[in-house]
Design an enzyme around this catalytic site. Structure first.
Site, PDB file in Angstrom:
ATOM      1  CD  GLU A   1      -5.980 -44.742  13.373  1.00 44.30           C
ATOM      2  OE1 GLU A   1      -7.199 -44.852  13.114  1.00 44.30           O
ATOM      3  OE2 GLU A   1      -5.466 -45.281  14.356  1.00 44.30           O
TER       4      GLU A   1
ATOM      5  CG  ASP B   1     -15.446 -46.798  12.775  1.00 48.17           C
ATOM      6  OD1 ASP B   1     -14.519 -46.707  13.593  1.00 48.17           O
ATOM      7  OD2 ASP B   1     -15.270 -46.943  11.559  1.00 48.17           O
TER       8      ASP B   1
END
Length: 266
Positions: free
Chosen positions: A49, A60
């Site tokens: 990723e 996040d």
């Protein structure tokens, strides 16, 4: 066959679990990002990723938020990241690459132009955490125009129960199971019903089931390793990179060690 699907089929035949890593593009610079891609491929990472920095990465936690901010400050852009990926592909890098990104970046670039550039550069998949299933139609229509388009990876969470059949009906690649509520990088504080949740997803899924958010070592997935097909690590790898000054050797050691431990009893 898409590189993601090809690699996951190989692992299935070998009865092995997948190790998927996350790194933010552009830290400390894009040349180093390219070196880290090759290092992870050599160390045995199955899928990479690559985080496309964004100013407001809502899924996040602090580690990836800070990494995204620093990469933007250093000049990382989607255009430059495309060029970097195109470069590593020209150097015979064959590891599957997934862009982890936010929809505003895609939309601003232009859907048609974005998908075309993904195909040109060899981007195999997309994870877009702020694009709900109900709003994926426009992007899916563009992706469907070319069989070489990247796969749109679906995310599910511990509160997705009633939505899982819908989310996975035509899903490809793998399903990304979020292990806990909240953001990335909080450690292995998994949802209290995680086994039940992962088992329900596994029962419904025709594609491999991966678990991410808060995983640091292969031991973290032992409580449910009989259910899932692999693990995804992001924040912890970014910490290791930062502490080692983005050492290629440090990333190789972590990736190879995790992969070995993940499959040592297989």
């Amino acid at each position: 066959m898409n590189r993601i699907e090809k690699r996951l089929e190989e692992l299935k035949q070998e009865n092995k679990k997948a190790f998927i890593t996350y790194t933010t593009a552009g830290l400390p610079d894009l040349q180093t990002t390219a070196k880290l891609i090759f290092a992870q491929e050599e160390a045995g990472a199955d899928i990479l990723e690559i985080g496309v920095p964004f100013s407001d990465p809502v899924a996040d936690g602090p580690v990836i938020q800070n990494a995204s901010y620093q990469a933007i400050q250093k000049g990382a852009t989607l255009t430059k990241i495309f060029d970097m990926v195109e470069g590593v592909r020209k150097e015979k890098c064959e590891v599957p690459i997934v862009f982890m990104m936010y929809y505003n970046t895609v939309y601003h670039y232009g859907l048609e132009a974005f998908v075309t550039r993904c195909i040109e550069c060899g981007v195999d998949g997309l994870i877009i955490p702020d694009l709900p299933f109900e709003e994926q139609g426009e992007l899916k229509a563009v992706l469907a125009k070319n069989e070489a388009s990247p796969i749109l990876i679906q995310l599910v969470s511990p509160v997705s129960k009633q939505r899982v059949p819908m989310l996975l009906e035509n899903a490809r690649g793998f399903v990304y199971c979020v292990s806990q509520m909240g953001v990335t990088g909080k450690g292995a504080n998994f949802h209290k019903d995680i086994r039940e949740y992962l088992a329900a997803v596994k029962k419904e899924s025709a594609i491999p089931v991966m678990v991410g958010f808060g995983i640091r070592t292969a031991k973290d997935i032992e409580p449910f390793e009989d259910i899932v097909d692999g693990a995804i690590v992001g924040s912890n790898l970014l910490r290791i990179l930062e502490e080692s000054n983005y050492s290629v050797d440090a990333v190789k050691e972590y990736v190879s060690g995790f992969k070995k431990e993940l499959n040592e009893n297989k």
